[in-house]
Design a protein around this motif. Structure first.
Motif, PDB file in Angstrom:
ATOM      1  N   ASP A  19       0.805  -1.221   0.000  1.00  0.00           N
ATOM      2  CA  ASP A  19       0.000   0.000   0.000  1.00  0.00           C
ATOM      3  C   ASP A  19       0.843   1.279   0.000  1.00  0.00           C
ATOM      4  O   ASP A  19       0.373   2.324  -0.428  1.00  0.00           O
ATOM      5  N   ILE A  20       2.089   1.189   0.484  1.00  0.00           N
ATOM      6  CA  ILE A  20       2.930   2.404   0.512  1.00  0.00           C
ATOM      7  C   ILE A  20       4.098   2.273  -0.474  1.00  0.00           C
ATOM      8  O   ILE A  20       4.235   3.076  -1.398  1.00  0.00           O
ATOM      9  N   GLU A  21       4.927   1.213  -0.280  1.00  0.00           N
ATOM     10  CA  GLU A  21       6.164   1.117  -1.064  1.00  0.00           C
ATOM     11  C   GLU A  21       5.886   0.889  -2.564  1.00  0.00           C
ATOM     12  O   GLU A  21       6.366   1.637  -3.414  1.00  0.00           O
ATOM     13  N   TYR A  22       5.103  -0.155  -2.877  1.00  0.00           N
ATOM     14  CA  TYR A  22       4.838  -0.421  -4.297  1.00  0.00           C
ATOM     15  C   TYR A  22       3.908   0.632  -4.911  1.00  0.00           C
ATOM     16  O   TYR A  22       3.944   0.871  -6.112  1.00  0.00           O
ATOM     17  N   ARG A  23       3.064   1.271  -4.082  1.00  0.00           N
ATOM     18  CA  ARG A  23       2.228   2.363  -4.613  1.00  0.00           C
ATOM     19  C   ARG A  23       3.125   3.484  -5.143  1.00  0.00           C
ATOM     20  O   ARG A  23       2.897   4.054  -6.200  1.00  0.00           O
ATOM     21  N   HIS A  24       4.177   3.775  -4.358  1.00  0.00           N
ATOM     22  CA  HIS A  24       5.141   4.804  -4.739  1.00  0.00           C
ATOM     23  C   HIS A  24       5.842   4.411  -6.054  1.00  0.00           C
ATOM     24  O   HIS A  24       5.957   5.216  -6.981  1.00  0.00           O
ATOM     25  N   ILE A  25       6.243   3.140  -6.118  1.00  0.00           N
ATOM     26  CA  ILE A  25       6.896   2.638  -7.343  1.00  0.00           C
ATOM     27  C   ILE A  25       5.925   2.763  -8.527  1.00  0.00           C
ATOM     28  O   ILE A  25       6.294   3.217  -9.617  1.00  0.00           O
ATOM     29  N   ALA A  26       4.663   2.388  -8.284  1.00  0.00           N
ATOM     30  CA  ALA A  26       3.659   2.427  -9.358  1.00  0.00           C
ATOM     31  C   ALA A  26       3.468   3.864  -9.861  1.00  0.00           C
ATOM     32  O   ALA A  26       3.394   4.110 -11.069  1.00  0.00           O
ATOM     33  N   THR A  27       3.425   4.809  -8.930  1.00  0.00           N
ATOM     34  CA  THR A  27       3.266   6.219  -9.318  1.00  0.00           C
ATOM     35  C   THR A  27       4.447   6.647 -10.185  1.00  0.00           C
ATOM     36  O   THR A  27       4.273   7.269 -11.239  1.00  0.00           O
ATOM     37  N   ASN A  28       5.663   6.292  -9.744  1.00  0.00           N
ATOM     38  CA  ASN A  28       6.850   6.676 -10.510  1.00  0.00           C
ATOM     39  C   ASN A  28       6.898   6.008 -11.886  1.00  0.00           C
ATOM     40  O   ASN A  28       7.500   6.539 -12.817  1.00  0.00           O
ATOM     41  N   LEU A  29       6.271   4.845 -12.005  1.00  0.00           N
ATOM     42  CA  LEU A  29       6.259   4.148 -13.307  1.00  0.00           C
ATOM     43  C   LEU A  29       5.169   4.687 -14.225  1.00  0.00           C
ATOM     44  O   LEU A  29       5.031   4.252 -15.364  1.00  0.00           O
ATOM     45  N   GLY A  30       4.348   5.604 -13.710  1.00  0.00           N
ATOM     46  CA  GLY A  30       3.303   6.192 -14.550  1.00  0.00           C
ATOM     47  C   GLY A  30       2.031   5.354 -14.607  1.00  0.00           C
ATOM     48  O   GLY A  30       1.242   5.478 -15.548  1.00  0.00           O
ATOM     49  N   ILE A  31       1.829   4.509 -13.588  1.00  0.00           N
ATOM     50  CA  ILE A  31       0.574   3.738 -13.539  1.00  0.00           C
ATOM     51  C   ILE A  31      -0.552   4.702 -13.165  1.00  0.00           C
ATOM     52  O   ILE A  31      -0.389   5.560 -12.285  1.00  0.00           O
ATOM     53  N   LYS A  32      -1.694   4.576 -13.866  1.00  0.00           N
ATOM     54  CA  LYS A  32      -2.786   5.550 -13.689  1.00  0.00           C
ATOM     55  C   LYS A  32      -3.456   5.382 -12.330  1.00  0.00           C
ATOM     56  O   LYS A  32      -3.426   6.238 -11.489  1.00  0.00           O
TER      57      LYS A  32
END
Ligand SMILES: C=CC1=C(C)c2cc3[nH]c(cc4nc(cc5[nH]c(cc1n2)c(C)c5CCC(=O)O)C(CCC(=O)O)=C4C)c(C)c3C=C
Ligand SMILES: [Fe+2]
Ligand SMILES: [Fe+2]
Length: 308
Positions: A272-285
């Motif tokens: 919920d925190i770490e991979y969310r951050h990664i997802a945001t940086n990867l441009g996931i909508k």
């Protein structure tokens, strides 16, 4: 004669504070099922080195989720609800790496006059690192005190899979716009190569869930399996969740944590925190994380179904 029957929920445990994180890591890396070094002495030395190296950085993660893992309060709630809703059994919990430990709970069960036990490890898929470790721990302390029945896995249970599918579908309006990722806790490849059935069961589990979604005429943009939580330098199961997320730039993703029954630091922090951050940086909508079944009424019904 009336039998006194118990359900014993077995889980991993988690830190309530930094001292308990040290306890968790120390017990975990001294577990021969986790660190498969034969000599207990060498394992102890290696474990102590890993703990010293890992403690401060791992604690930073727990600070971001309120200084404690949610696994303990959530498991306590599950036990309470089982005791309220499942007749004919007293329910207990035993954790592997933090209290309540097997020795203490078994003493209490004897005082309570329990003579028959169903052991239910809270791991849907069997792994030597989790299920076997918890079962061995129980058997080490119970010394033939009870008549025991073991639930080794329950990923094929229909009622359980309905809970999972409902949680996923409740989180999306138009599933065709979402890539569904089943995220499983990883394992070192060498543990699987030595015969651990976890990966095979995980793949089977996803096939069952895919079919269940199809039967409901609910079709996601894609359905995928990825592994989270790699620790250390060894090769772990692949693809990693991070690599999987790279496929979905400008798309929506919904994650279901498929190894766990109650939410814990790997869901609340890592997903919920770490991979969310990664997802945001990867441009996931859009990035959504489903809840585990926890103490939902539906999961209580599932437990009744599993033990019958
Ligand atoms: C060699 C290391 C590890 C193996 C193998 C492993 C397997 C495994 N673990 C879970 C479930 C959980 N693991 C949790 C935390 C956690 N796991 C490891 C290492 C291995 N796990 C560590 C070092 C930690 C602590 C956190 C960290 O330092 O990264 C938890 C969370 C507990 C909590 O605090 O809430 C769970 C749950 C499964 C299901 C599994 C194998 C299938
Ligand atoms: Fe783990
Ligand atoms: Fe982790």
């Amino acid at each position: 004669m009336q039998k006194n029957k118990a359900i014993v929920l077995l889980n991993m445990g988690g830190a309530r504070n930094k001292n308990e994180l040290k306890m968790f890591l120390t017990n975990m890396f001294n577990d021969e099922n986790i660190l498969t070094i034969k000599s207990a002495l060498i394992r102890k030395v290696v474990a102590s080195m890993i703990v010293s190296k890992r403690l401060d950085s791992a604690w930073k993660n727990y600070e971001k989720i309120g200084d404690s893992s949610p696994i303990n309060p959530l498991t306590e709630q599950l036990v309470k609800k089982c005791n309220e809703k499942i007749e004919g059994f007293k329910t207990y919990q035993i954790m592997r790496y933090t209290p309540p430990f097997a020795k203490t709970v078994i003493e209490q069960m004897k005082k309570d006059g329990i003579d028959e036990v169903i052991l239910l490890p809270l791991y849907p898929q069997y792994s030597t690192t989790t299920t076997k470790s918890s079962l061995e721990d129980f058997l080490k302390y119970e010394k033939n005190s009870f008549k025991i029945r073991v639930i080794y896995d329950f990923y094929k249970n229909e009622s359980f899979n309905t809970c999972i599918v409902d949680e996923i579908l409740n989180n999306v309006i138009n599933e065709k716009e979402y890539n569904l990722i089943f995220s499983a806790h990883g394992l070192p490849q060498k543990i699987v190569d030595n015969g651990d059935p976890y990966q095979k069961q995980m793949i089977e589990h996803i096939e069952i869930l895919k079919q269940k979604l199809e039967e409901k005429d609910r079709f996601f943009k894609s359905i995928n399996l990825a592994y989270q939580s790699k620790v250390g330098p060894l090769k772990w199961l692949e693809p990693s969740l991070e690599d999987m997320l790279k496929n979905f730039k400008d798309e929506n993703v919904i994650i279901y944590p498929l190894s766990f029954i109650v939410d814990n630091s790997e869901t609340d922090f890592e997903l919920d925190i770490e991979y969310r951050h990664i997802a945001t940086n990867l441009g996931i909508k859009e990035y959504k994380v489903c809840k585990c079944v926890n103490d939902s009424d539906e999961f209580i019904e599932t437990i009744k179904n599993i033990i019958n």
